[in-house]
Design an enzyme around this catalytic site. Structure first.
Site, mmCIF file in Angstrom:
data_model
loop_
_atom_site.group_PDB
_atom_site.id
_atom_site.type_symbol
_atom_site.label_atom_id
_atom_site.label_comp_id
_atom_site.label_asym_id
_atom_site.label_seq_id
_atom_site.Cartn_x
_atom_site.Cartn_y
_atom_site.Cartn_z
ATOM 1 N N ASP A 1 -35.758 -52.913 -29.427
ATOM 2 C CA ASP A 1 -34.705 -53.837 -29.003
ATOM 3 C C ASP A 1 -34.262 -53.559 -27.571
ATOM 4 O OD1 ASP A 1 -34.966 -54.426 -31.640
ATOM 5 O OD2 ASP A 1 -32.901 -53.992 -32.217
ATOM 6 N N LEU B 1 -36.079 -52.723 -25.013
ATOM 7 C CA LEU B 1 -37.245 -52.762 -24.127
ATOM 8 C C LEU B 1 -36.872 -53.009 -22.671
ATOM 9 C CD1 LEU B 1 -40.424 -52.842 -24.018
ATOM 10 C CD2 LEU B 1 -40.204 -55.332 -24.206
ATOM 11 N N TYR C 1 -30.956 -53.001 -41.628
ATOM 12 C CA TYR C 1 -30.016 -52.987 -40.510
ATOM 13 C C TYR C 1 -28.676 -53.552 -40.969
ATOM 14 C CZ TYR C 1 -32.106 -52.004 -35.888
ATOM 15 O OH TYR C 1 -32.606 -51.413 -34.760
#
Length: 543
Positions: free
Chosen positions: A179, A181, A457
């Protein structure tokens, strides 16, 4: 904007007229300890190292991206910052920095992209030594690319998005897309045992890693591996993976790459409920049908995803309204589904055109067994990209008396739904018990599927108006949720790591013997506790 208002209007306690704006200027705490003799010795050994005592640079390198740290920056201050920031230009510079730190007893904290979500970069408030943040911002070079062996050697400061762009121009890809990146670095991925959204096709970071060079107070660890697999005793790379800055500074990494995929296709499925979606995900995993990425969103997050929906250029808004009406009629009247229960599942297929077509055929055939409906590639792509947007959304709602954060855990398949229910139940009850005025916002997503289980999550936030210590309340509630997960048999983390945020849970996870082994490695490699970030476990001077 209609979809944005639909979602935000459904959140009780989110009032855009209520403002909790940050301070106009950042508060920077003063330096506590500066050793000029350290600077002199360092520049003799490595004259190209840049040294900064600038307040803003110290502030930037003194925190990560946890909700608590961002809240402190907005409404108070960080009580301890690095006294100095060091910028090495190469591996040899890092060796000089560590050698001088040992000589002068200076505490070092490695810094990559600053995206830690575990308080991993926070300076311990009671650290009395000079603290230097070692930023690898100048160490981003591709050192070599072996196209035949498909092996990449790169400096550890390389930023994920930039590196991937460079590799694509060379015809290869890492395929590692966490996430974070946009900002995270290769060294940070290794240090935290990172995982990416396309791990089904490319693997987690431990699957990509061939070798890592790490500078420790005892010297440089470098196995000089160039083989795909070796049997040479216990893997020293496993000590580097997940070390979180406690043993040394990772300077270079050797990783596997793959040729660029010929075809890349997004897809999306809609399920009548989250429970049915989970059953489908388990079926996909057990039958090895997963594409590069597959992620199931619950009802609230599916609804949240609609805020990124926009009309295509040149199309009529009325046309989309009518189309939405037809879809709703079909789902509710023909299929008998309730709109408030619908869950989206985003898909990403990569490979040769033939492989992608084969994957799609098998996956959509399986989806029919669970009554899913295909929703089209554009929705799949939006859902995939939404992951990169959530951190920005969190920071936006902080302007309106909201705190919001995510946490995750890996679980065996039989525990997934039970854990989701128990954690949601705990979060709602505990918020009410401690006097939070409005119901919390709780969203869940299932991702990173394996044969034995998956990653769950949780996105959790609440309106903190009226609370004297909102971040203490948040940590108390999140810690309680983590304990619920552990009591059910879930993990402390799948890929976020431990840092200082979750270190109190580590003894119960690794056991007494495991903790003794970890402390033993630390004492052997870093007896002066030069790398004194105190991630994983509390330590000062190691015995």
């Amino acid at each position: 904007m209609r979809h944005w208002h639909d979602f935000t209007d459904s959140i009780e306690g989110l009032d855009f007229e209520a403002k909790s704006l940050p301070r106009p200027e950042a508060v920077i705490c003063p330096q506590r300890n500066v050793k000029k003799e350290f600077f002199r010795d360092l520049l003799k050994l490595a004259p190209k190292v840049e040294i900064s005592e600038d307040g803003l640079e110290r502030l930037f390198h003194g925190h990560g991206h946890t909700c608590g740290e961002i809240f402190a920056l907005r409404h108070g201050q960080l009580n301890r910052l690095p006294d100095v920031v060091l910028y090495p230009k190469c591996h040899e510079d890092v060796e000089a920095i560590v050698a001088c730190a040992v000589r002068h007893n200076v505490c070092l904290i490695p810094f990559g992209g600053g995206t830690s979500v575990t308080l991993g970069l926070a300076v311990p408030e009671n650290e009395t030594r000079m603290v230097a943040s070692v930023s690898l911002g100048f160490m981003q070079k591709i050192l070599s690319l072996d196209r035949d062996a498909l092996m990449l050697t790169v400096e550890a400061g390389a930023v994920g998005a930039v590196l991937e762009s460079q590799l694509r121009r060379l015809g290869v890809t890492l395929g590692h897309e966490p996430d974070s990146l946009e900002f995270s670095t290769v060294g940070g991925w290794v240090a935290t045992r990172a995982s990416g959204m396309k791990k089904n096709a490319y693997g987690n970071i431990e699957d990509l890693l061939i070798d890592a060079v790490m500078v420790t107070p005892r010297g440089t660890l470098n196995q000089r591996l160039a083989a795909p697999r070796v049997s040479s005793g216990p893997s020293l790379q496993q000590l580097v993976l997940g070390s979180e800055g406690t043993l040394g500074i990772i300077t270079q990494v050797v990783l596997k790459v793959k040729p660029l995929p010929e075809s890349k296709v997004f897809g999306c499925l809609v399920f009548p409920s989250f429970d049915i979606g989970v059953a489908f995900m388990r079926y996909v995993a057990l039958n090895k049908l997963q594409p590069a990425s597959i992620r199931l969103m619950d009802q609230r997050q599916t609804h949240c995803g609609s805020l990124f929906r926009v009309n295509e250029t040149g199309t009529s808004g009325l046309k989309h309204v009518l189309a939405d009406g037809v879809k709703k009629f079909y789902l509710s009247k023909i299929k008998g589904w309730r709109e408030e229960d619908l869950c989206g599942c985003t898909l990403l297929f990569e490979g040769s055109a033939e492989d992608v077509a084969f994957q799609q055929k098998n996956l959509y055939r399986a989806a029919k067994l669970f009554g899913a409906l295909p929703a089209g590639g554009k929705y799949g792509e939006r859902g995939y990209q939404m992951t990169f947007m959530i951190a920005y959304l969190r920071d936006f709602v902080m302007d309106h008396y909201w705190v919001f954060e995510s946490f995750e855990a890996s679980l065996a398949w039989p525990l997934v739904l039970k854990c989701r229910h128990k954690v949601q139940e705990y979060l709602s009850a505990e918020c009410k018990r401690i006097g939070i005025r409005y119901p919390p916002l709780i969203m869940t997503r299932l991702t990173q599927v394996y044969d034995a289980g998956a990653v769950l999550y949780f996105y959790f936030g609440f309106n903190w108006a009226g609370l004297e210590q909102p971040m203490q309340a948040y940590k108390h509630i999140e810690d309680g949720a983590r304990q619920v997960i552990l009591d059910l048999g879930g993990s402390i983390s799948h890929h976020h790591g431990i840092g200082k945020l979750r270190r109190e849970f580590l003894p119960s996870v690794v056991g007494e013997t495991g903790l003794v082994m970890l402390r033993g490695v630390k004492a052997c490699v870093d007896p002066q506790n030069i790398f004194g970030c105190r991630n994983l476990f509390e330590t000062t001077q190691v015995e």
